[in-house]
Design an enzyme around this catalytic site. Structure first.
Site, PDB file in Angstrom:
ATOM      1  N   PHE A 130     -13.939  11.362  -5.864  1.00 35.60           N
ATOM      2  CA  PHE A 130     -12.938  10.722  -6.718  1.00 35.60           C
ATOM      3  C   PHE A 130     -13.492   9.442  -7.308  1.00 35.60           C
ATOM      4  O   PHE A 130     -14.187   8.674  -6.639  1.00 35.60           O
ATOM      5  CB  PHE A 130     -11.671  10.402  -5.920  1.00 35.60           C
ATOM      6  CG  PHE A 130     -10.614   9.676  -6.725  1.00 35.60           C
ATOM      7  CD1 PHE A 130      -9.766  10.382  -7.567  1.00 35.60           C
ATOM      8  CD2 PHE A 130     -10.488   8.299  -6.646  1.00 35.60           C
ATOM      9  CE1 PHE A 130      -8.796   9.719  -8.318  1.00 35.60           C
ATOM     10  CE2 PHE A 130      -9.518   7.626  -7.383  1.00 35.60           C
ATOM     11  CZ  PHE A 130      -8.674   8.350  -8.227  1.00 35.60           C
ATOM     12  N   PRO A 135      -1.122  13.005  -3.261  1.00 33.01           N
ATOM     13  CA  PRO A 135      -0.970  13.256  -4.700  1.00 33.01           C
ATOM     14  C   PRO A 135       0.175  14.208  -5.037  1.00 33.01           C
ATOM     15  O   PRO A 135       0.621  14.263  -6.188  1.00 33.01           O
ATOM     16  CB  PRO A 135      -2.324  13.863  -5.103  1.00 33.01           C
ATOM     17  CG  PRO A 135      -2.877  14.444  -3.842  1.00 33.01           C
ATOM     18  CD  PRO A 135      -2.395  13.556  -2.743  1.00 33.01           C
ATOM     19  N   HIS A 187       0.875  -1.174   0.000  1.00 31.75           N
ATOM     20  CA  HIS A 187       0.000   0.000   0.000  1.00 31.75           C
ATOM     21  C   HIS A 187       0.910   1.221   0.000  1.00 31.75           C
ATOM     22  O   HIS A 187       1.594   1.496   0.990  1.00 31.75           O
ATOM     23  CB  HIS A 187      -0.894  -0.011   1.236  1.00 31.75           C
ATOM     24  CG  HIS A 187      -1.913   1.092   1.249  1.00 31.75           C
ATOM     25  ND1 HIS A 187      -2.644   1.410   2.379  1.00 31.75           N
ATOM     26  CD2 HIS A 187      -2.329   1.943   0.291  1.00 31.75           C
ATOM     27  CE1 HIS A 187      -3.463   2.421   2.100  1.00 31.75           C
ATOM     28  NE2 HIS A 187      -3.272   2.764   0.833  1.00 31.75           N
ATOM     29  N   ASP A 240      -2.827  -1.628  -3.219  1.00 32.50           N
ATOM     30  CA  ASP A 240      -3.315  -0.283  -3.500  1.00 32.50           C
ATOM     31  C   ASP A 240      -2.082   0.577  -3.738  1.00 32.50           C
ATOM     32  O   ASP A 240      -1.356   0.920  -2.805  1.00 32.50           O
ATOM     33  CB  ASP A 240      -4.135   0.228  -2.313  1.00 32.50           C
ATOM     34  CG  ASP A 240      -4.585   1.679  -2.481  1.00 32.50           C
ATOM     35  OD1 ASP A 240      -4.268   2.287  -3.532  1.00 32.50           O
ATOM     36  OD2 ASP A 240      -5.232   2.202  -1.563  1.00 32.50           O
ATOM     37  N   ASN A 243      -2.130   3.602  -5.111  1.00 40.43           N
ATOM     38  CA  ASN A 243      -2.468   5.037  -5.092  1.00 40.43           C
ATOM     39  C   ASN A 243      -1.930   5.745  -6.338  1.00 40.43           C
ATOM     40  O   ASN A 243      -1.473   6.896  -6.262  1.00 40.43           O
ATOM     41  CB  ASN A 243      -1.935   5.698  -3.820  1.00 40.43           C
ATOM     42  CG  ASN A 243      -2.905   5.538  -2.656  1.00 40.43           C
ATOM     43  OD1 ASN A 243      -4.088   5.857  -2.775  1.00 40.43           O
ATOM     44  ND2 ASN A 243      -2.423   5.027  -1.546  1.00 40.43           N
TER      45      ASN A 243
END
Length: 596
Positions: free
Chosen positions: A538, A421, A416, A454, A456
């Site tokens: 999102f 961002p 993960h 994940d 991201n």
């Protein structure tokens, strides 16, 4: 003497299968307060707390809406009755509710009808629509009607307000888990102080009434979609060994499941007491051989995930992040948990990847002293990865006979990555660090690999391209975010693992049963799902299952969800789906040439 000051439930809406654990505040004889249990086995100054749960019996049992479970039902779909669907799937609170949900509701009909077609010998029974008084209304016809009730529905009897007597005792003790018998009824918790010496009640009862018990929402099961293989791959499949399934799922740690972030989700559906049971039902229902979970909170891993999945035949391995926060009761943090069926696999080796340690090594070796503090400040984000090397216990007889003494290994990485961002360089550095570690394992043994988690990172981002293509173009815009210079030269951002995203099979392999619908849920430009994460703000893909294409074959994929079905609850999480991510599940086969 002991006194009950306050009794409170986090949510007054009880759900079948979800434990009710009340907050009970007591006043001790010295006037101090406590929430500790004072039981009959450990009385305080000769007194103890006694709790009893009761179900209302004087009121009529009330059906609840399948779309809005906190609302009483006024309509029932006749076609659901005809198809012998569970009653809780057929109830609606209003004509408008039924009309608004008709498109999705019709999909449930189609799913049930397909089961009936596959089992044609079932007895054909007349279908009825029961109102709340128990009388029946015979249903005739389906689809939109001219009776004022759209799509073939029937009015249920009126729902009267609940009476408070009589009450039927259903539980003893501080906690209680509602059952299907409680649906439509009010529950009452009664707390009293009892003299331990004589067993008599010495204080007035402190009581708490709940709303009516509702059934746990049950989404339509997601199906596995077989991959329609081209002739060449079909030939390869015939030369492969037994199949296994891999699940990857970010389960949304309770630490982050706040009403501020997910205000659109009903508080009862956001509570951990509800979500943990709903998640367990979903995860266990997939029956995966290997399960990779992200955002598993450390205390919940110990007291829930590990013991519950162990009961189902899994061995657990866990790596938590490298920093903890106070949750109000304990210090905890989330991490990655990998589970595998102990009858199918044995653990050979475990590698724990702490990106913080990699950052410290980088700062000591490659970074000038004056830049060390800035480097660590940017790179120390506590993210981790968990890598396990497993030995496959089950092999086909023919394979064992032709390869005596050989064993099949499998490497599974679960991670993960950082979610910020603004830290594009950090995510790319973390992916590159993980891949370098996997390349070292691959160099030591010719071993199939899975990289789950994940990340991201959306499709087309630098981390995604590095995973999927083995390199990042030097002109990629994300490489311009490199304040520490850790991504230069771009040529070092590469690997030689033949990784392919499993869900790209929905784009690559052409038409087949269920494919047309799934292809509409794919972004053909990047060969990834349109989304794996769906919140109010999102919608996009962050989760992936990558595999080494020279050693593994994709046989089938868990169907993707469509945005429209999720938007009826605004977004994820919702009463039906208890994470803001969706689960990914792939059925693989190992190519025979990979035997060690």
């Amino acid at each position: 003497m002991l006194h009950v000051l306050r009794v409170h439930l986090p949510s007054d809406i009880p759900i079948v299968g979800c434990e009710l654990s009340p907050y009970v505040l007591l006043r001790r004889p010295d006037s101090s307060s406590t929430t500790d249990d004072v039981t009959e086995n450990s009385p305080l100054d000769g007194y103890f707390l006694r709790c009893r749960w009761y179900r209302s019996q004087g009121d009529k049992r009330v059906a609840v809406c399948s779309v809005h479970p906190t609302e009483p039902a006024t309509l029932q779909c006749l076609e659901c009755s005809k198809l012998k669907l569970p009653g809780n799937k057929s109830y609606h609170c209003s004509s408008q509710c039924f009309k608004d949900s008709w498109k999705l509701h019709r999909a449930i009909h189609a799913y049930a009808a397909s089961i009936i077609r596959d089992n044609p010998n079932e007895d054909d029974e007349p279908f009825y629509c029961f109102n709340s008084t128990g009388s029946a209304v015979v249903g005739k016809g389906t689809g939109p009607s001219n009776t004022g009730h759209p799509n073939g529905s029937s009015i249920l009897g009126s729902t009267d307000q609940v009476g408070v007597e009589p009450w039927y005792e259903v539980g003893q003790g501080k906690t209680y888990t509602p059952t299907v018998d409680d649906v439509g009824h009010v529950l009452k918790l009664e707390c009293v102080i009892v003299d331990a010496a004589v067993g008599s009640i010495v204080t007035p009862a402190k009581t708490l009434l709940t709303a009516r018990v509702i059934p746990a929402p049950s989404p339509t099961p997601r199906c596995m979609i077989p991959v329609n293989l081209p002739n060449g791959l079909a030939t390869e499949m015939s030369g492969s060994v037994g199949a296994f399934t891999v699940l990857s799922y970010n389960v949304l740690a309770d630490l982050y499941a706040t009403s501020e972030l997910y205000s659109y989700c009903p508080p009862w559906a956001l509570s951990w007491s509800y979500r943990r049971q709903n998640l367990l039902r979903e995860i266990s229902g997939y029956r995966a051989d290997i399960i990779c979970l992200q955002e598993v909170q450390s205390d919940h891993y110990l007291d829930f995930f590990a013991p519950e999945l162990e009961k189902l035949g899994y061995t657990a391995v866990y790596k938590k992040k490298t920093a903890e926060v106070y949750t109000g009761t304990v210090y905890a943090i989330d991490g990655c948990a990998t589970f595998f069926r102990r009858d199918r696999f044995a653990l050979v080796k475990k590698y724990e990847v702490e990106f913080n340690k990699a950052a410290q090594s980088l700062s000591e070796v490659l970074v000038p002293p004056f830049q060390k503090k800035a480097t660590l400040s940017r790179l120390l984000k506590d993210n981790v990865a968990l890598i396990v090397v497993l030995e496959v216990k089950e092999m086909s007889q023919g394979t064992e006979a032709s390869n005596p003494g050989k064993r099949q290994l499998l490497c599974v990485a679960n991670t993960h990555l950082n979610a910020n961002p603004e830290l594009k360089d950090v995510k790319l550095w973390q992916v590159n660090t993980l891949l370098k570690g996997l390349e070292k394992i691959a160099a030591s043994a010719d071993i199939p690999m899975l990289v789950c988690g994940d990340f991201n990172s959306v499709p087309g981002s630098a981390p995604h391209l590095l995973l999927a293509t083995g390199r990042v173009d030097p002109s990629h815009p994300e490489l311009s975010t490199d304040p520490l210079g850790i991504l230069r030269p771009a040529s070092k951002l590469s690997h030689h693992l033949p990784l392919v995203s499993a869900y790209s099979a929905f784009v690559k392999v052409g038409a087949g049963p269920g494919f047309e619908q799934q292809q509409r849920r794919m972004d053909t430009s990047n060969k990834e799902p349109i989304f794996t994460n769906c919140t109010r703000d999102f919608l996009g893909t962050l989760d992936y299952i990558f595999y080494t294409a020279d050693s593994l074959l994709v046989e089938s994929l868990l169907e993707l969800l469509d945005e429209e079905s999720l938007r009826k609850d605004t977004a994820l999480p919702s009463p039906e789906w208890s994470s803001d991510h969706i689960a990914l599940l792939v059925k693989f086969r190992i190519k025979l040439r990979q035997l060690q």
